[in-house]
Design a protein around this motif. Structure first.
Motif, PDB file in Angstrom:
ATOM      1  N   UNK A 164      60.331 -17.640  63.918  1.00 57.83           N
ATOM      2  CA  UNK A 164      61.326 -16.627  63.578  1.00 57.83           C
ATOM      3  C   UNK A 164      62.680 -17.048  64.092  1.00 57.83           C
ATOM      4  N   UNK A 165      63.717 -16.741  63.332  1.00 58.19           N
ATOM      5  CA  UNK A 165      65.081 -17.048  63.792  1.00 58.19           C
ATOM      6  C   UNK A 165      66.007 -15.965  63.247  1.00 58.19           C
ATOM      7  N   UNK A 166      66.699 -15.277  64.153  1.00 53.98           N
ATOM      8  CA  UNK A 166      67.624 -14.232  63.722  1.00 53.98           C
ATOM      9  C   UNK A 166      66.884 -13.128  63.007  1.00 53.98           C
ATOM     10  N   UNK A 167      67.272 -12.852  61.746  1.00 54.00           N
ATOM     11  CA  UNK A 167      66.614 -11.781  60.984  1.00 54.00           C
ATOM     12  C   UNK A 167      65.553 -12.348  60.045  1.00 54.00           C
ATOM     13  N   UNK A 168      65.209 -13.621  60.207  1.00 55.06           N
ATOM     14  CA  UNK A 168      64.257 -14.253  59.285  1.00 55.06           C
ATOM     15  C   UNK A 168      62.966 -14.684  59.980  1.00 55.06           C
ATOM     16  N   UNK A 169      61.872 -14.612  59.219  1.00 51.23           N
ATOM     17  CA  UNK A 169      60.567 -15.119  59.648  1.00 51.23           C
ATOM     18  C   UNK A 169      60.167 -16.223  58.673  1.00 51.23           C
ATOM     19  N   UNK A 170      59.336 -17.166  59.171  1.00 52.31           N
ATOM     20  CA  UNK A 170      58.895 -18.282  58.320  1.00 52.31           C
ATOM     21  C   UNK A 170      57.391 -18.411  58.431  1.00 52.31           C
ATOM     22  N   UNK A 171      56.713 -18.602  57.283  1.00 50.19           N
ATOM     23  CA  UNK A 171      55.262 -18.746  57.343  1.00 50.19           C
ATOM     24  C   UNK A 171      54.862 -20.222  57.346  1.00 50.19           C
ATOM     25  N   UNK A 172      53.527 -20.445  57.400  1.00 50.80           N
ATOM     26  CA  UNK A 172      52.977 -21.808  57.497  1.00 50.80           C
ATOM     27  C   UNK A 172      53.507 -22.727  56.401  1.00 50.80           C
ATOM     28  N   UNK A 173      53.730 -22.137  55.215  1.00 46.83           N
ATOM     29  CA  UNK A 173      54.186 -22.957  54.092  1.00 46.83           C
ATOM     30  C   UNK A 173      55.708 -23.136  54.097  1.00 46.83           C
ATOM     31  N   UNK A 174      56.364 -22.552  55.131  1.00 48.26           N
ATOM     32  CA  UNK A 174      57.817 -22.689  55.232  1.00 48.26           C
ATOM     33  C   UNK A 174      58.556 -21.632  54.439  1.00 48.26           C
ATOM     34  N   UNK A 175      57.826 -20.636  53.894  1.00 51.91           N
ATOM     35  CA  UNK A 175      58.499 -19.586  53.112  1.00 51.91           C
ATOM     36  C   UNK A 175      59.292 -18.661  54.034  1.00 51.91           C
ATOM     37  N   UNK A 176      60.496 -18.288  53.610  1.00 56.93           N
ATOM     38  CA  UNK A 176      61.381 -17.453  54.425  1.00 56.93           C
ATOM     39  C   UNK A 176      61.256 -15.984  54.022  1.00 56.93           C
ATOM     40  N   UNK A 177      61.190 -15.094  55.025  1.00 56.57           N
ATOM     41  CA  UNK A 177      61.155 -13.648  54.769  1.00 56.57           C
ATOM     42  C   UNK A 177      62.297 -12.991  55.544  1.00 56.57           C
ATOM     43  N   UNK A 178      63.021 -12.099  54.884  1.00 55.35           N
ATOM     44  CA  UNK A 178      64.009 -11.277  55.595  1.00 55.35           C
ATOM     45  C   UNK A 178      63.255 -10.146  56.287  1.00 55.35           C
TER      46      UNK A 178
END
Ligand SMILES: Cc1ncc(COP(=O)(O)O)c(C=O)c1O
Length: 446
Positions: free
Chosen positions: A19-33
């Protein structure tokens, strides 16, 4: 399949690795707000170096001491700091590990307060339907969350409940202000019906959290509640597990009403999720009664006053102040409410509500009559999933929020660092999701 037990046994959960700032990242590198801050937890954002440094430093000194045997510096410093955030008179802090621990402890301290003063018949806690105070037996007894009480009702205490201050769906069919806030007066009716001698406290979330996210009572509500509590020697507990530490745009949610509660419970934002942490904050009236009496409490847990969690809490409070983030929660919260309100142009969007950064959007089959969707249309689940497909995380509100069976709504509770661009990304994702769901549920709107 992982041996870990998940809440939904059938669902495959995305695995978040970063996670960085307001974003999360999954195993596949997909970004979520992350538009919910986990679940109204993360406020300073993910991966903040100052918080990580405070954790690391404390871990290197000492990660754990037992609160029954020792004091520790970060816990004492956190209590000092937290006491600068609280309403007047609330300055005694009991540090715990989670929200349910905090509300259940407040429940027991309310009982202890009365017992210490010789009023031994007082033990029951009044709360509201459409509320959540936690999942342990005492906390669930106070919670008006029908879906989660379910099969556990035989274990629960028979605590009275009043209607919530839910203007969009007024339980009395009235309209503010001509209603004269009958929902607050109901507290007096229930206290006198049940017998004031048995009532120890009233507990409420100043702004409703997960059960009907963002529902905010009118200005007269809590002053009236306070007066009724005083009249019958009933303590007022503000459950600020969600609304505490800046989420509503003020230090505590109850500050919007200028009312002083007898106890505040708070958790989530206190550590921004970097470590499990909660607190019960006592008004000196409660603390002094116990101090003059037995001068001790059995309300301890292994992780009470945990040094590592306390170091995190202290770093979070300092970071919030240094970056003026409570003010940003107020500012960006106003913008978010305005933008979410524009979604009412879609016929399935009913109420849009919130204070600061605890907001909710309710979905209806008919805007004019407010008729809800049938539960089997699963509108909330569809909206949440469709929004996730757009790369944005929102969470479902309590199912059956209207009558225990029907009611569709989502919770939005982003970190306090949310920007205008983040607001636009969230609203755009919701627009796509709402139009998709409208196409899917068309027959159930007819
Ligand atoms: C208002 C309120 N009180 C208590 C709790 C329980 O907190 P926890 O899940 O940390 O036990 C919650 C959790 O969402 C909450 O929203």
């Amino acid at each position: 399949m992982s041996p870990q037990v998940f809440r939904d046994f059938q669902r495959i959960y995305p695995v978040i690795t970063r996670g960085k700032g307001v974003f999360l990242y999954d195993q596949a590198g997909r970004e979520y707000l992350d538009a919910v801050g986990g679940i109204a937890v993360v406020n300073v954002g993910h991966g903040v170096p100052e918080i990580i440094a405070a954790m690391t430093e404390q871990a290197q000194r000492v990660a754990f001491v037992h609160g029954g045997a020792f004091a520790n510096e970060p816990a004492m410093a956190l209590a000092e700091e937290l006491a600068t955030w609280t309403p007047r008179g609330l300055r005694h802090v009991l540090l715990l590990a989670g929200g349910s621990e905090a509300t259940e402890t407040a429940m027991k301290l309310a009982r202890q307060y009365h017992v210490e003063r010789g009023r031994t018949s007082k033990y029951r806690i009044i709360s509201r339907w459409t509320s959540y105070h936690g999942n342990t037996i005492g906390a669930l007894s106070m919670s008006g969350r029908t879906a989660w009480r379910g099969e556990f009702v035989p274990y629960l205490q028979n605590f009275p409940k009043i209607h919530p201050p839910f203007c969009y769906r007024c339980p009395y069919g009235k309209t503010y202000p001509s209603c004269q806030i009958a929902c607050a007066d109901d507290l007096e009716r229930v206290i006198t019906l049940e017998g004031p001698d048995s009532i120890a406290a009233f507990i409420a979330e100043p702004v409703i959290g997960t059960s009907a996210a963002g529902v905010t009572p009118p200005p007269e509500y809590y002053p009236r509640i306070r007066a009724i509590c005083d009249k019958y020697d009933v303590l007022f507990i503000a459950d600020e597990v969600i609304t505490g530490v800046g989420r509503t745009g003020k230090n505590f949610g109850i500050d919007h009403w200028g009312v002083i509660p007898d106890m505040i419970t708070t958790a989530k934002a206190l550590s921004s999720g970097y470590a499990p942490l909660a607190a019960v904050i006592l008004h000196e009236k409660v603390y002094d009664a116990i101090a003059r009496g037995s001068a001790r409490t059995t309300q301890g847990f292994t992780y009470s006053g945990h040094p590592l969690s306390a170091a995190v809490g202290l770093a979070v409070l300092r970071y919030l102040k240094a970056h003026d983030l409570v003010a940003n929660a107020a500012r960006i919260g106003r913008r978010l409410l305005e933008r979410l309100t524009s979604l009412q142009r879609f016929p399935i969007v009913g109420d849009v509500r919130g204070t600061g950064l605890i907001l909710g959007v309710e979905f209806v089959a008919d805007q004019a009559t407010k008729r809800p969707f049938p539960p089997d249309a699963e509108v909330t689940r569809r909206i949440v999933e469709a929004t996730l497909e757009e790369g944005v995380v929102v969470v479902p509100g309590m199912s059956g929020m209207i009558d225990g069976v029907c009611g569709d709504h989502i919770q939005i509770s982003p970190p306090y660092i949310f920007s205008e661009a983040n607001v636009e990304q969230l609203v755009a994702a919701l627009e796509v999701a709402i139009q998709k769901v409208m196409r899917e549920v068309e027959p159930s709107r007819a």
